[in-house]
Scaffold this active site. Structure first.
Site, PDB file in Angstrom:
ATOM      1  N   CYS A  60      12.508  -0.683  10.864  1.00 51.15           N
ATOM      2  CA  CYS A  60      12.534   0.055   9.883  1.00 51.15           C
ATOM      3  C   CYS A  60      12.417  -0.875   8.471  1.00 51.15           C
ATOM      4  O   CYS A  60      13.680  -1.710   8.546  1.00 51.15           O
ATOM      5  CB  CYS A  60      13.893   0.855   9.825  1.00 51.15           C
ATOM      6  SG  CYS A  60      14.147   1.872   8.461  1.00 51.15           S
TER       7      CYS A  60
ATOM      8  N   CYS B  69       6.343   0.142   5.471  1.00 52.57           N
ATOM      9  CA  CYS B  69       7.019   1.194   5.839  1.00 52.57           C
ATOM     10  C   CYS B  69       6.335   1.577   7.431  1.00 52.57           C
ATOM     11  O   CYS B  69       5.485   1.667   7.591  1.00 52.57           O
ATOM     12  CB  CYS B  69       6.929   2.436   5.333  1.00 52.57           C
ATOM     13  SG  CYS B  69       7.893   3.931   6.169  1.00 52.57           S
TER      14      CYS B  69
HETATM   15  N1  DGL Z   1      10.230   3.540   9.033  1.00 47.09           N
HETATM   16  C1  DGL Z   1      11.263   3.616   7.711  1.00 47.09           C
HETATM   17  C2  DGL Z   1      10.771   2.276   6.964  1.00 47.09           C
HETATM   18  O1  DGL Z   1      10.018   1.193   7.456  1.00 47.09           O
HETATM   19  C3  DGL Z   1      11.155   4.943   7.211  1.00 47.09           C
HETATM   20  C4  DGL Z   1      12.258   4.799   6.070  1.00 47.09           C
HETATM   21  C5  DGL Z   1      12.596   6.201   5.802  1.00 47.09           C
HETATM   22  O2  DGL Z   1      13.290   6.913   6.715  1.00 47.09           O
HETATM   23  O3  DGL Z   1      12.551   6.750   4.750  1.00 47.09           O
HETATM   24  O4  DGL Z   1      11.085   2.098   5.776  1.00 47.09           O
END
Ligand code: DGL
Length: 328
Positions: A113, A226
């Protein structure tokens, strides 16, 4: 509760193991309990963590490059999205997740993440100095190297765009080469992916229009910063083709899998393969017999949409065991 492969029927709902207030203290107390890293437990699992299902895009690269490894995935579906949360909140939630994966005996953890990495990678490494922890930062470097126009865009959450990790990469890689980096976020993108990316939504329409605007600005590299976003990479690429835009799409998944592979080798933690085991070990070691281990997936909040979404994102041939937290 154990659920049959590729189905998910657990209905247990719960908050995470620690309340947000005592997360940091408990994580610190517990962090010294286990010593599986020092014991070099080759067949301990690799832990992955994301606010939701986005980190599965990283898992797919890992499973391809390191098919003999076991994987445990922690999806904080109770608190997704992280992108609009403040830094302290993200730190507390991330430490809860890392502590839980550590307690499961993970030999290495990937904070899959970008938002969590931006705010909590450093503190997680401080709390678990003996544990290899890999974090994500948007793939600005390959984008800068490939850019002909000298203008790239990073599509990420607000938390990632405001964090220092990205600014450090921009300062060390983009600025010296004179490359302009445009930061862009749409708070609807993560919820859109969690919903299975319905084609006819306003979010899809906004994304189509945004691609045109990027192209008008001379942006020729689009960084998906993301881990949720690679799941709409095909959609973006189809749009780029349909609109005849000159733009490439970049993400970090492959590079992260290579980094994990290298760290396992350096720390002598790679899963043992067929060739490295004696006959007794071969009897009992499913991994070494080239049986692909199911992905063990925990969600902090059960949602019926996961029943459909997980096989769709992972491909129906990925073996999966799905649990609803805290039934673990
Ligand atoms: N997969 C997360 C990232 O890479 C998502 C972030 C979120 O939950 O807004 O930032």
């Amino acid at each position: 509760m154990k659920i049959a492969a590729n189905t998910a029927t657990s209905r247990i709902h719960s908050s995470s193991i620690f309340s947000d207030n005592d997360t940091i203290e408990k994580a610190m107390v517990n962090s010294d309990r286990l010593n599986h890293i020092a014991n070099k437990d080759h067949n301990a699992p690799i832990g992955l963590f994301d606010s939701g299902i986005g980190g599965l895009s990283v898992y797919l690269h890992l499973a391809q490059q390191l098919p003999h490894e076991r994987y445990i995935y922690y999806a904080d579906t109770l608190h997704v999205p992280y992108g609009n949360r403040d830094s302290e909140d993200i730190k507390a939630l991330t430490l809860t997740a890392v502590e839980w994966l550590y307690q499961q005996g993970c030999k290495l953890i990937v904070i899959a993440c970008n938002s969590a990495s931006a705010h909590a990678l450093e503190i997680a490494r401080q709390h678990y100095p003996q544990l290899p922890i890999v974090g994500l930062v948007p793939a600005v470097k390959p984008a800068v190297l490939a850019s002909k126009s000298g203008h790239v865009a990073v599509l990420a959450t607000k938390a990632t765009l405001n964090g220092t990790l990205l600014d450090d990469v921009i300062a060390t890689v983009a600025s010296p080469s004179g490359t302009t980096v445009t930061k862009y976020f749409d708070p609807q993108l993560v919820p859109w992916v969690e919903l299975g990316m319905p084609d006819n939504s306003e979010t899809a329409q906004n994304l189509r229009q945004q691609l045109q605007l990027f192209a008008k600005d001379g942006i020729d590299q689009l960084v998906l910063g993301c881990t949720h976003y690679p799941f709409f990479k095909d959609f973006v690429q189809q749009e780029i083709e349909a609109q005849k835009l000159s733009m490439q799409v970049v993400d970090s998944g492959q590079a992260i899998a290579e980094r994990v592979k290298q760290l396992l080798i350096t720390n002598q933690l790679s899963a043992k393969t067929h060739a490295s085991l004696d006959n007794n070990e071969l009897e009992t070691n499913a991994i070494a017999k080239n049986v692909r281990q199911p992905l063990v997936f925990y969600a902090t909040k059960y949602d019926t949409s996961l029943d459909m979404l997980l096989p769709r994102l992972l491909g129906k041939h990925t073996p999966l065991r799905y649990y609803s937290y805290p039934d673990c």
